[in-house]
Scaffold this motif. Structure first.
Motif, PDB file in Angstrom:
ATOM      1  N   ASP A 192      -5.018  -4.330   1.922  1.00  0.00           N
ATOM      2  CA  ASP A 192      -4.464  -3.276   1.087  1.00  0.00           C
ATOM      3  C   ASP A 192      -4.643  -3.600  -0.392  1.00  0.00           C
ATOM      4  OD1 ASP A 192      -3.519  -1.886   3.351  1.00  0.00           O
ATOM      5  OD2 ASP A 192      -1.752  -3.190   3.425  1.00  0.00           O
ATOM      6  N   ASP A 193      -4.676  -2.547  -1.221  1.00  0.00           N
ATOM      7  CA  ASP A 193      -4.760  -2.749  -2.656  1.00  0.00           C
ATOM      8  C   ASP A 193      -3.481  -3.405  -3.170  1.00  0.00           C
ATOM      9  OD1 ASP A 193      -7.260  -1.587  -2.802  1.00  0.00           O
ATOM     10  OD2 ASP A 193      -6.452   0.424  -3.082  1.00  0.00           O
ATOM     11  N   LYS A 236       3.299  -2.447  -7.153  1.00  0.00           N
ATOM     12  CA  LYS A 236       3.295  -2.028  -5.752  1.00  0.00           C
ATOM     13  C   LYS A 236       4.227  -2.889  -4.919  1.00  0.00           C
ATOM     14  CE  LYS A 236       0.228  -0.894  -1.920  1.00  0.00           C
ATOM     15  NZ  LYS A 236      -1.185  -0.749  -1.477  1.00  0.00           N
ATOM     16  N   TYR A 237       4.302  -4.178  -5.254  1.00  0.00           N
ATOM     17  CA  TYR A 237       5.098  -5.127  -4.461  1.00  0.00           C
ATOM     18  C   TYR A 237       6.172  -5.775  -5.339  1.00  0.00           C
ATOM     19  CZ  TYR A 237       1.127  -4.698  -1.279  1.00  0.00           C
ATOM     20  OH  TYR A 237       0.151  -4.209  -0.446  1.00  0.00           O
ATOM     21  N   TRP A 258      -2.268  -2.941  -6.100  1.00  0.00           N
ATOM     22  CA  TRP A 258      -1.718  -2.094  -7.154  1.00  0.00           C
ATOM     23  C   TRP A 258      -1.583  -0.674  -6.644  1.00  0.00           C
ATOM     24  CZ3 TRP A 258      -6.669  -3.843  -6.733  1.00  0.00           C
ATOM     25  CH2 TRP A 258      -7.666  -2.863  -6.601  1.00  0.00           C
ATOM     26  N   LYS A 259      -0.977   0.174  -7.453  1.00  0.00           N
ATOM     27  CA  LYS A 259      -0.861   1.587  -7.106  1.00  0.00           C
ATOM     28  C   LYS A 259      -0.903   2.404  -8.386  1.00  0.00           C
ATOM     29  CE  LYS A 259       4.231   1.694  -7.210  1.00  0.00           C
ATOM     30  NZ  LYS A 259       5.456   1.995  -6.425  1.00  0.00           N
ATOM     31  N   GLU A 302       1.117   2.129 -12.191  1.00  0.00           N
ATOM     32  CA  GLU A 302       1.402   0.770 -12.643  1.00  0.00           C
ATOM     33  C   GLU A 302       1.013   0.599 -14.107  1.00  0.00           C
ATOM     34  OE1 GLU A 302       0.236  -3.204 -10.500  1.00  0.00           O
ATOM     35  OE2 GLU A 302      -1.295  -2.742 -12.017  1.00  0.00           O
ATOM     36  N   ASN A 349       1.080  -9.207  -5.842  1.00  0.00           N
ATOM     37  CA  ASN A 349       0.595  -8.438  -6.996  1.00  0.00           C
ATOM     38  C   ASN A 349      -0.582  -9.109  -7.708  1.00  0.00           C
ATOM     39  OD1 ASN A 349       2.756  -6.246  -7.203  1.00  0.00           O
ATOM     40  ND2 ASN A 349       3.990  -8.110  -7.179  1.00  0.00           N
ATOM     41  N   ASN A 407       6.350  -0.101 -12.132  1.00  0.00           N
ATOM     42  CA  ASN A 407       5.679   0.493 -10.971  1.00  0.00           C
ATOM     43  C   ASN A 407       4.692  -0.452 -10.294  1.00  0.00           C
ATOM     44  OD1 ASN A 407       7.036   2.978 -11.258  1.00  0.00           O
ATOM     45  ND2 ASN A 407       5.517   3.706 -12.729  1.00  0.00           N
TER      46      ASN A 407
END
Length: 256
Positions: A22-23, A247-248, A25-26, A29, A221, A245
């Motif tokens: 999975d990435d 992702k994790y 980041w999102k 961010e 991250n 923001n």
């Protein structure tokens, strides 16, 4: 500072196939940094840098639009004013850049350039011509985000992680050395971190070789929390200031 910001992007670039599923980041961010400069052993707050990620569509591709900006503080502008902006458009599926924009303004110097990547034809197109590129080439900003998906647990101390980067109408063969893990204390917090030393290109600001050290968070991250480097004149230090923001959860943060 423009040249440092450019090398900052390159230094934390690790374009490799050893990636997480999975990435890291999102969209939404944002990561902010404070840039400190030292000549006589005393670091002063000279400027800021930031990375912002959003979702977009570019030529029918779903892409991440990443913007990296750097600027000197107003109190530092009278010495050397910098207003820089870098952009990359990363294909969300392949994680390869499809377009790169560099717009820099430092003192009286200004430069604007665009690169369009055609990975099918293994070509990078600029205003100066068409250049042959390898399969996994990245630009200086896209490679940072590609790198954040790496599984660092698969590396051993002193492993050299090799990558290709297209910059200034040239392809560079570079590497970054994985040093290990340690705790790093900054003005803005103490982190469990992964320590890296990139190979630098010799130029007007950097002497070349492994003169820079980068620490990234030892969590999902993988964001840089500190970068230190000797310059031709003085030293520079960049610390993670704040973020939003992610992702994790930032589980590597020990104390604030």
């Amino acid at each position: 500072m423009n040249r440092f910001l450019l090398t900052l992007f390159a230094a934390i670039s690790l374009a490799l196939p050893t990636m997480a599923q999975d990435d890291a980041w999102k969209p939404g961010e944002k990561i902010n940094y404070t840039v400190f400069y030292s000549v006589m052993g005393l670091y002063v707050n000279a400027g800021t840098a930031s990375f912002t990620t959003s979702s977009a569509v570019h030529e029918d591709r779903n892409v991440y639009h990443v913007v990296g900006e750097g600027r000197t503080n107003p109190s530092y502008d009278w010495i050397f004013k910098v207003r820089d902006r870098y952009e990359t458009f990363i294909d969300q599926e392949s994680k390869k850049p499809v377009k790169f924009i560099r717009n820099v303004h430092e003192g009286n110097y200004k430069r604007y350039e665009e690169v369009v990547f055609d990975h099918g034809e293994k070509a990078a197109v600029t205003k100066k011509g068409i250049y042959k590129i390898p399969n996994e080439v990245q630009d200086v900003v896209s490679s940072l985000y590609y790198a954040r998906n790496l599984d660092y647990d698969k590396f051993k101390p002193n492993d050299k992680i090799r990558f290709n980067m297209f910059l200034g109408d040239e392809v560079y063969d570079m590497y970054i050395r994985y040093v290990g893990k340690e705790t790093i204390k900054t003005k803005f917090g103490t982190y469990r971190a992964i320590k890296l030393k990139p190979l630098l290109i010799k130029g007007n600001v950097f002497e070349g070789g492994e003169k820079m050290t980068v620490w990234v968070t030892d969590d999902a991250n993988h964001i840089p929390v500190r970068i230190e480097s000797d310059l031709s004149v003085g030293k520079v230090k960049v610390d993670l200031n704040n973020h939003k923001n992610l992702k994790y959860p930032l589980t590597s943060l020990a104390t604030k």
